[in-house]
Design a protein around this motif. Sequence first.
Motif, PDB file in Angstrom:
ATOM      1  N   GLY A 105       0.831  -1.212   0.000  1.00 43.66           N
ATOM      2  CA  GLY A 105       0.000   0.000   0.000  1.00 43.66           C
ATOM      3  C   GLY A 105       0.856   1.249   0.000  1.00 43.66           C
ATOM      4  N   SER A 106       1.917   1.245   0.801  1.00 45.84           N
ATOM      5  CA  SER A 106       2.846   2.381   0.837  1.00 45.84           C
ATOM      6  C   SER A 106       3.564   2.528  -0.496  1.00 45.84           C
ATOM      7  N   PHE A 107       4.045   1.399  -1.035  1.00 50.10           N
ATOM      8  CA  PHE A 107       4.783   1.434  -2.297  1.00 50.10           C
ATOM      9  C   PHE A 107       3.932   2.024  -3.411  1.00 50.10           C
ATOM     10  N   PHE A 108       2.711   1.537  -3.569  1.00 52.59           N
ATOM     11  CA  PHE A 108       1.889   2.008  -4.689  1.00 52.59           C
ATOM     12  C   PHE A 108       1.374   3.430  -4.477  1.00 52.59           C
ATOM     13  N   THR A 109       1.289   3.872  -3.252  1.00 46.15           N
ATOM     14  CA  THR A 109       0.976   5.284  -2.982  1.00 46.15           C
ATOM     15  C   THR A 109       2.105   6.163  -3.512  1.00 46.15           C
ATOM     16  N   VAL A 110       3.334   5.800  -3.184  1.00 43.54           N
ATOM     17  CA  VAL A 110       4.498   6.574  -3.642  1.00 43.54           C
ATOM     18  C   VAL A 110       4.705   6.395  -5.149  1.00 43.54           C
ATOM     19  N   PHE A 111       4.429   5.203  -5.673  1.00 40.49           N
ATOM     20  CA  PHE A 111       4.524   4.939  -7.111  1.00 40.49           C
ATOM     21  C   PHE A 111       3.599   5.877  -7.882  1.00 40.49           C
ATOM     22  N   TYR A 112       2.381   6.049  -7.400  1.00 31.41           N
ATOM     23  CA  TYR A 112       1.424   6.975  -8.034  1.00 31.41           C
ATOM     24  C   TYR A 112       1.996   8.396  -8.066  1.00 31.41           C
ATOM     25  N   ILE A 113       2.542   8.842  -6.956  1.00 30.83           N
ATOM     26  CA  ILE A 113       3.116  10.196  -6.892  1.00 30.83           C
ATOM     27  C   ILE A 113       4.278  10.317  -7.880  1.00 30.83           C
ATOM     28  N   GLY A 114       5.140   9.298  -7.934  1.00 28.20           N
ATOM     29  CA  GLY A 114       6.268   9.316  -8.869  1.00 28.20           C
ATOM     30  C   GLY A 114       5.825   9.345 -10.318  1.00 28.20           C
ATOM     31  N   CYS A 115       4.817   8.555 -10.651  1.00 29.94           N
ATOM     32  CA  CYS A 115       4.293   8.559 -12.021  1.00 29.94           C
ATOM     33  C   CYS A 115       3.684   9.920 -12.368  1.00 29.94           C
ATOM     34  N   GLY A 116       3.013  10.530 -11.397  1.00 28.29           N
ATOM     35  CA  GLY A 116       2.458  11.869 -11.620  1.00 28.29           C
ATOM     36  C   GLY A 116       3.548  12.894 -11.865  1.00 28.29           C
ATOM     37  N   ALA A 117       4.628  12.827 -11.104  1.00 30.78           N
ATOM     38  CA  ALA A 117       5.749  13.757 -11.291  1.00 30.78           C
ATOM     39  C   ALA A 117       6.384  13.545 -12.659  1.00 30.78           C
ATOM     40  N   PHE A 118       6.557  12.280 -13.054  1.00 27.05           N
ATOM     41  CA  PHE A 118       7.111  11.976 -14.375  1.00 27.05           C
ATOM     42  C   PHE A 118       6.216  12.540 -15.468  1.00 27.05           C
ATOM     43  N   ARG A 119       4.916  12.346 -15.327  1.00 30.60           N
ATOM     44  CA  ARG A 119       3.936  12.827 -16.306  1.00 30.60           C
ATOM     45  C   ARG A 119       4.024  14.339 -16.470  1.00 30.60           C
ATOM     46  N   LEU A 120       4.123  15.051 -15.350  1.00 30.76           N
ATOM     47  CA  LEU A 120       4.215  16.512 -15.407  1.00 30.76           C
ATOM     48  C   LEU A 120       5.530  16.973 -16.011  1.00 30.76           C
ATOM     49  N   ALA A 121       6.627  16.329 -15.659  1.00 34.90           N
ATOM     50  CA  ALA A 121       7.927  16.696 -16.218  1.00 34.90           C
ATOM     51  C   ALA A 121       7.934  16.477 -17.733  1.00 34.90           C
ATOM     52  N   ARG A 122       7.394  15.346 -18.172  1.00 35.22           N
ATOM     53  CA  ARG A 122       7.327  15.061 -19.614  1.00 35.22           C
ATOM     54  C   ARG A 122       6.475  16.107 -20.319  1.00 35.22           C
ATOM     55  N   PHE A 123       5.361  16.485 -19.712  1.00 32.27           N
ATOM     56  CA  PHE A 123       4.484  17.507 -20.293  1.00 32.27           C
ATOM     57  C   PHE A 123       5.230  18.831 -20.455  1.00 32.27           C
TER      58      PHE A 123
END
Length: 179
Positions: A105-123
Amino acid sequence: MFLLDVLDHTVKKLKAQTANVLTLANLSLGGFAIIVGINGNLNLSLLLIFVAALADRFDGMVARKFNIESELGKQLDSMSDIISFGVAPALLLYQGILYEFGAPGSFFTVFYIGCGAFRLARFNITESNGYFTGLPITAAGCLATLSFLAIPNLPPQTFLFIIIILSLLMVSPFKLRKV
């Protein structure tokens, strides 16, 4: 005449910052959503995330209407979005149900945040061509937040699935037409 020039200059400066003020409202609402969520008020956290989504919607509209789009505004918007639609919804789901899964649960919470940061940086480094690449973090954050309302009605494992799917959709290469 001098007073009118000063007033006109002041109005132009205020108008130029209107979008940034809305962006900072988005960030502030996301920050408060995190704080109240950590303190256990998950329903208020949910509400603040949705109000942040409204501020996010209007900042871009205002920037385009007043022709005040800027690189600073683009970066500030992304930083606000990671707070309001990355961290806040992830913590809302974590506090609401994902904590029950321990380390995954902790891992996938942080994974979501990391994917969001990647998405914004790519944008931010991609030319705007009328399409989004991957699911925008605002949409992912609103969907994650909406899913919180279903916690009493769905099996807990559903929320691990939801956060994983939203994470992967944000970083996926599919194209989505801007509306």
